[in-house]
Design an enzyme around this catalytic site. Structure first.
Site, PDB file in Angstrom:
ATOM      1  N   LYS A  29      16.961  43.354  -5.914  1.00  0.00           N
ATOM      2  CA  LYS A  29      17.599  41.882  -5.710  1.00  0.00           C
ATOM      3  C   LYS A  29      17.445  41.802  -3.943  1.00  0.00           C
ATOM      4  O   LYS A  29      17.001  40.771  -3.394  1.00  0.00           O
ATOM      5  CB  LYS A  29      19.056  41.962  -5.763  1.00  0.00           C
ATOM      6  CG  LYS A  29      19.431  41.946  -7.436  1.00  0.00           C
ATOM      7  CD  LYS A  29      20.675  41.239  -7.667  1.00  0.00           C
ATOM      8  CE  LYS A  29      21.821  42.274  -7.993  1.00  0.00           C
ATOM      9  NZ  LYS A  29      22.794  41.612  -8.464  1.00  0.00           N
ATOM     10  N   HIS A  71      27.579  48.328 -13.054  1.00  0.00           N
ATOM     11  CA  HIS A  71      27.822  47.062 -13.821  1.00  0.00           C
ATOM     12  C   HIS A  71      28.081  47.597 -15.452  1.00  0.00           C
ATOM     13  O   HIS A  71      27.843  48.507 -15.705  1.00  0.00           O
ATOM     14  CB  HIS A  71      26.413  46.294 -13.843  1.00  0.00           C
ATOM     15  CG  HIS A  71      26.421  44.999 -14.578  1.00  0.00           C
ATOM     16  ND1 HIS A  71      25.994  44.960 -16.030  1.00  0.00           N
ATOM     17  CD2 HIS A  71      27.186  43.787 -14.179  1.00  0.00           C
ATOM     18  CE1 HIS A  71      26.426  43.492 -16.112  1.00  0.00           C
ATOM     19  NE2 HIS A  71      27.035  43.040 -15.236  1.00  0.00           N
ATOM     20  N   HIS A 131      28.381  29.521  -6.048  1.00  0.00           N
ATOM     21  CA  HIS A 131      27.799  30.294  -7.079  1.00  0.00           C
ATOM     22  C   HIS A 131      26.449  29.646  -7.860  1.00  0.00           C
ATOM     23  O   HIS A 131      27.096  28.286  -8.156  1.00  0.00           O
ATOM     24  CB  HIS A 131      28.590  31.240  -7.776  1.00  0.00           C
ATOM     25  CG  HIS A 131      29.633  32.167  -6.958  1.00  0.00           C
ATOM     26  ND1 HIS A 131      30.261  33.066  -7.540  1.00  0.00           N
ATOM     27  CD2 HIS A 131      29.752  31.962  -5.767  1.00  0.00           C
ATOM     28  CE1 HIS A 131      30.796  33.499  -6.558  1.00  0.00           C
ATOM     29  NE2 HIS A 131      30.664  32.939  -5.355  1.00  0.00           N
ATOM     30  N   GLN A 138      46.877  39.156 -15.356  1.00  0.00           N
ATOM     31  CA  GLN A 138      45.662  39.023 -14.654  1.00  0.00           C
ATOM     32  C   GLN A 138      44.853  40.490 -14.474  1.00  0.00           C
ATOM     33  O   GLN A 138      43.736  40.494 -14.543  1.00  0.00           O
ATOM     34  CB  GLN A 138      46.133  38.338 -13.120  1.00  0.00           C
ATOM     35  CG  GLN A 138      45.017  38.474 -12.225  1.00  0.00           C
ATOM     36  CD  GLN A 138      45.301  38.207 -10.713  1.00  0.00           C
ATOM     37  OE1 GLN A 138      46.668  38.297 -10.439  1.00  0.00           O
ATOM     38  NE2 GLN A 138      44.513  38.248  -9.988  1.00  0.00           N
ATOM     39  N   TYR A 166      28.092  46.219  -7.660  1.00  0.00           N
ATOM     40  CA  TYR A 166      29.087  47.049  -8.485  1.00  0.00           C
ATOM     41  C   TYR A 166      29.258  48.464  -8.017  1.00  0.00           C
ATOM     42  O   TYR A 166      28.698  49.178  -8.579  1.00  0.00           O
ATOM     43  CB  TYR A 166      28.692  46.863 -10.012  1.00  0.00           C
ATOM     44  CG  TYR A 166      28.496  45.277 -10.184  1.00  0.00           C
ATOM     45  CD1 TYR A 166      29.479  44.603 -11.042  1.00  0.00           C
ATOM     46  CD2 TYR A 166      27.090  44.703 -10.303  1.00  0.00           C
ATOM     47  CE1 TYR A 166      29.218  43.264 -11.406  1.00  0.00           C
ATOM     48  CE2 TYR A 166      26.910  43.523 -10.358  1.00  0.00           C
ATOM     49  CZ  TYR A 166      27.990  42.590 -11.017  1.00  0.00           C
ATOM     50  OH  TYR A 166      27.710  41.349 -11.263  1.00  0.00           O
ATOM     51  N   GLU A 214      37.450  33.399  -2.351  1.00  0.00           N
ATOM     52  CA  GLU A 214      36.925  32.824  -3.592  1.00  0.00           C
ATOM     53  C   GLU A 214      37.780  31.664  -4.182  1.00  0.00           C
ATOM     54  O   GLU A 214      38.944  32.248  -4.548  1.00  0.00           O
ATOM     55  CB  GLU A 214      36.204  34.150  -4.592  1.00  0.00           C
ATOM     56  CG  GLU A 214      35.754  33.462  -5.710  1.00  0.00           C
ATOM     57  CD  GLU A 214      35.118  34.472  -6.569  1.00  0.00           C
ATOM     58  OE1 GLU A 214      34.098  35.071  -6.181  1.00  0.00           O
ATOM     59  OE2 GLU A 214      35.429  34.760  -7.683  1.00  0.00           O
ATOM     60  N   GLY A 240      24.856  36.048 -14.299  1.00  0.00           N
ATOM     61  CA  GLY A 240      26.132  35.523 -15.290  1.00  0.00           C
ATOM     62  C   GLY A 240      26.177  36.303 -16.332  1.00  0.00           C
ATOM     63  O   GLY A 240      25.283  37.167 -16.864  1.00  0.00           O
ATOM     64  N   ASP A 241      27.161  36.284 -16.998  1.00  0.00           N
ATOM     65  CA  ASP A 241      27.599  37.170 -18.272  1.00  0.00           C
ATOM     66  C   ASP A 241      26.579  36.612 -19.359  1.00  0.00           C
ATOM     67  O   ASP A 241      26.639  35.555 -19.501  1.00  0.00           O
ATOM     68  CB  ASP A 241      28.975  37.146 -18.684  1.00  0.00           C
ATOM     69  CG  ASP A 241      29.848  38.301 -17.688  1.00  0.00           C
ATOM     70  OD1 ASP A 241      29.189  39.190 -17.043  1.00  0.00           O
ATOM     71  OD2 ASP A 241      30.861  37.669 -16.986  1.00  0.00           O
ATOM     72  N   ALA A 244      31.147  30.307 -16.657  1.00  0.00           N
ATOM     73  CA  ALA A 244      29.942  30.932 -17.575  1.00  0.00           C
ATOM     74  C   ALA A 244      28.984  29.989 -18.010  1.00  0.00           C
ATOM     75  O   ALA A 244      29.102  28.962 -18.781  1.00  0.00           O
ATOM     76  CB  ALA A 244      30.874  31.371 -18.596  1.00  0.00           C
TER      77      ALA A 244
HETATM   78  P1  FAD Z   1      22.105  41.369 -12.455  1.00  0.00           P
HETATM   79  O1  FAD Z   1      21.667  41.719 -11.149  1.00  0.00           O
HETATM   80  O2  FAD Z   1      20.635  40.678 -13.035  1.00  0.00           O
HETATM   81  O3  FAD Z   1      22.179  42.451 -13.354  1.00  0.00           O
HETATM   82  C1  FAD Z   1      22.872  42.518 -14.558  1.00  0.00           C
HETATM   83  C2  FAD Z   1      22.386  43.590 -15.536  1.00  0.00           C
HETATM   84  O4  FAD Z   1      20.863  44.089 -15.748  1.00  0.00           O
HETATM   85  C3  FAD Z   1      22.972  44.707 -14.701  1.00  0.00           C
HETATM   86  O5  FAD Z   1      23.374  45.945 -15.758  1.00  0.00           O
HETATM   87  C4  FAD Z   1      21.757  45.667 -13.897  1.00  0.00           C
HETATM   88  O6  FAD Z   1      21.757  46.843 -13.664  1.00  0.00           O
HETATM   89  C5  FAD Z   1      20.697  45.016 -14.988  1.00  0.00           C
HETATM   90  N1  FAD Z   1      19.341  44.543 -14.509  1.00  0.00           N
HETATM   91  C6  FAD Z   1      19.304  44.111 -13.458  1.00  0.00           C
HETATM   92  N2  FAD Z   1      17.970  43.836 -13.480  1.00  0.00           N
HETATM   93  C7  FAD Z   1      17.052  44.335 -14.208  1.00  0.00           C
HETATM   94  C8  FAD Z   1      15.721  44.738 -14.490  1.00  0.00           C
HETATM   95  N3  FAD Z   1      14.989  44.115 -13.603  1.00  0.00           N
HETATM   96  N4  FAD Z   1      15.488  45.034 -15.881  1.00  0.00           N
HETATM   97  C9  FAD Z   1      16.449  45.791 -16.648  1.00  0.00           C
HETATM   98  N5  FAD Z   1      17.775  45.682 -16.263  1.00  0.00           N
HETATM   99  C10 FAD Z   1      18.131  45.034 -15.200  1.00  0.00           C
HETATM  100  N6  FAD Z   1      29.739  35.132 -13.158  1.00  0.00           N
HETATM  101  C11 FAD Z   1      29.810  33.811 -13.584  1.00  0.00           C
HETATM  102  O7  FAD Z   1      29.378  33.498 -14.519  1.00  0.00           O
HETATM  103  N7  FAD Z   1      29.972  32.906 -12.311  1.00  0.00           N
HETATM  104  C12 FAD Z   1      30.167  33.241 -11.335  1.00  0.00           C
HETATM  105  O8  FAD Z   1      30.359  32.451 -10.460  1.00  0.00           O
HETATM  106  C13 FAD Z   1      30.495  34.615 -11.077  1.00  0.00           C
HETATM  107  N8  FAD Z   1      30.587  35.119  -9.695  1.00  0.00           N
HETATM  108  C14 FAD Z   1      30.664  36.546  -9.367  1.00  0.00           C
HETATM  109  C15 FAD Z   1      30.681  36.895  -8.028  1.00  0.00           C
HETATM  110  C16 FAD Z   1      30.678  38.469  -7.505  1.00  0.00           C
HETATM  111  C17 FAD Z   1      31.008  38.760  -6.252  1.00  0.00           C
HETATM  112  C18 FAD Z   1      30.600  39.247  -8.730  1.00  0.00           C
HETATM  113  C19 FAD Z   1      30.478  40.606  -8.463  1.00  0.00           C
HETATM  114  C20 FAD Z   1      30.116  39.058 -10.173  1.00  0.00           C
HETATM  115  C21 FAD Z   1      30.302  37.684 -10.546  1.00  0.00           C
HETATM  116  N9  FAD Z   1      30.044  37.197 -11.630  1.00  0.00           N
HETATM  117  C22 FAD Z   1      30.046  35.839 -11.803  1.00  0.00           C
HETATM  118  C23 FAD Z   1      29.852  37.871 -12.847  1.00  0.00           C
HETATM  119  C24 FAD Z   1      28.251  38.252 -12.867  1.00  0.00           C
HETATM  120  O9  FAD Z   1      27.491  37.211 -13.377  1.00  0.00           O
HETATM  121  C25 FAD Z   1      28.126  39.289 -14.207  1.00  0.00           C
HETATM  122  O10 FAD Z   1      28.677  40.557 -13.581  1.00  0.00           O
HETATM  123  C26 FAD Z   1      26.889  39.200 -15.014  1.00  0.00           C
HETATM  124  O11 FAD Z   1      26.871  40.190 -15.880  1.00  0.00           O
HETATM  125  C27 FAD Z   1      25.839  40.122 -13.845  1.00  0.00           C
HETATM  126  O12 FAD Z   1      25.220  39.332 -12.947  1.00  0.00           O
HETATM  127  P2  FAD Z   1      24.443  39.725 -11.894  1.00  0.00           P
HETATM  128  O13 FAD Z   1      24.007  38.793 -10.682  1.00  0.00           O
HETATM  129  O14 FAD Z   1      25.000  41.065 -11.237  1.00  0.00           O
HETATM  130  O15 FAD Z   1      23.095  40.335 -12.656  1.00  0.00           O
END
Ligand code: FAD
Length: 288
Positions: A164, A148, A78, A211, A144, A18, A109-110, A52
């Site tokens: 998903k 998460h 991404h 880091q 995760y 990555e 995304g966060d 972000a």
């Molecule tokens: P989701 O799958 O939508 O989950 C987010 C939260 O919502 C979780 O707590 C989940 O349990 C909950 N949730 C999911 N679906 C529902 C629902 N239907 N109803 C209620 N709650 C729900 N961030 C960036 O900004 N840019 C990047 O390029 C990036 N790359 C990443 C790559 C990897 C391999 C990983 C592990 C993370 C990365 N992230 C990145 C961080 C990621 O965007 C964050 O962890 C973000 O907070 C969650 O993204 P997600 O796609 O997992 O979200």
């Protein structure tokens, strides 16, 4: 060019890296040079993160384009949806098509600190469903092993992960972990939930104490005592810390491969020497 799904299904061990785009455009050239050096190592594929709330959208695609067309390495840009409108996602899908990019990592995304979110795709599953319906991209999603950070319940987290998968993603990549037992337990829960797509183990070589604290504060990942002792001992000696971090990550990977985990994604943090160090430590193992 094969999709990442095809690459994961060949039955061979894969090692991918990555990289991330710079925050500011004037740093693009130096980041691009480092990223192309990593691509020179010919990993199975490379992912390019998305800043972000989409702050680096243009540079994410530009870097992915350079990796693919200048080094012929498959790419996984991404895309996050927390602040993305449907029009923006459509534009990104068109761009991938024009550039011949066949894969996309679909993420929520966060949550932005300023609270500015777009309601079009509240969760990653909504984005995945939309991409599946509107393109033939190979889609990856995040998972995760330790839960998460926003989630208070690990089984709910797995239920959302299953959503998903059912929405159409083709493979999962984990958040970093420093204790392989956590990953093995997670794989068990994933299988129990009926998830059968490949799960790629995300490994982060830690090369400085800074880091480590930054990564852990963002992800909530546990740091085992054994690794904490390494960081405490070597943090004031950058070369020693780098060597120890590369070795710790390499040992994690060797243990994973020995336990029949086929796919490893290394968070290489744009450091060619770290990526090369990991591959050197695996040189004979990857020939098997
Ligand atoms: P989701 O799958 O939508 O989950 C987010 C939260 O919502 C979780 O707590 C989940 O349990 C909950 N949730 C999911 N679906 C529902 C629902 N239907 N109803 C209620 N709650 C729900 N961030 C960036 O900004 N840019 C990047 O390029 C990036 N790359 C990443 C790559 C990897 C391999 C990983 C592990 C993370 C990365 N992230 C990145 C961080 C990621 O965007 C964050 O962890 C973000 O907070 C969650 O993204 P997600 O796609 O997992 O979200």
């Amino acid at each position: 060019m094969q999709t990442i799904k095809d690459i994961l299904n060949t039955g061979s061990v894969t090692v991918s890296f990555e990289v991330f785009p710079p925050k500011k455009a004037d740093a693009y050239d130096s980041v691009r040079d480092a990223v192309l050096k990593i691509a020179d190592l010919q990993p199975s594929f490379m992912s390019v993160t998305y800043g972000a709330a989409g702050t680096t959208a243009g540079m994410t695609v530009e870097l992915a384009d350079e990796i693919l067309h200048r080094r012929n390495v498959p790419v996984l840009p991404h895309l996050t949806c927390v602040a993305s409108s449907r029009q923006h996602v459509d534009k990104m899908l068109d761009t991938y098509k024009t550039l011949g990019i066949h894969n996309c990592m679909a993420l929520r995304g966060d949550l932005p600190k300023d609270g500015k979110i777009c309601e079009d795709f509240p969760h990653a599953s909504d984005l995945i469903r939309y991409i599946r319906a509107n393109s033939d991209l190979c889609i990856g999603a995040a998972c995760y092993p330790e839960g998460h950070v926003e989630s208070h319940n690990k089984s709910k987290d797995i239920d959302y992960l299953k959503m998903k998968v059912d929405a159409g993603c083709d493979f999962l990549t984990t958040q970093m972990f420093f204790d392989n037992t956590i990953f093995y337990n997670f794989l068990y829960r994933v299988l129990q939930a009926g998830i059968q797509i490949p799960v790629i183990a995300g490994i982060m070589p830690i090369t400085s104490a800074r880091q480590l604290s930054r990564s852990v504060s963002l992800s909530g990942t546990q740091v085992p005592e054994r690794f904490r002792a390494i960081v405490d001992r070597f943090q004031d000696h950058p070369d020693a810390m780098k060597q120890a971090g590369i070795l710790y990550a390499s040992q994690q990977i060797i243990d994973l491969i020995a336990n029949d985990v086929k796919h490893i994604h290394v968070y290489s943090m744009n450091k060619p020497e770290v990526a090369a160090g990991i591959l050197a430590n695996l040189s004979e193992i990857l020939c098997l």
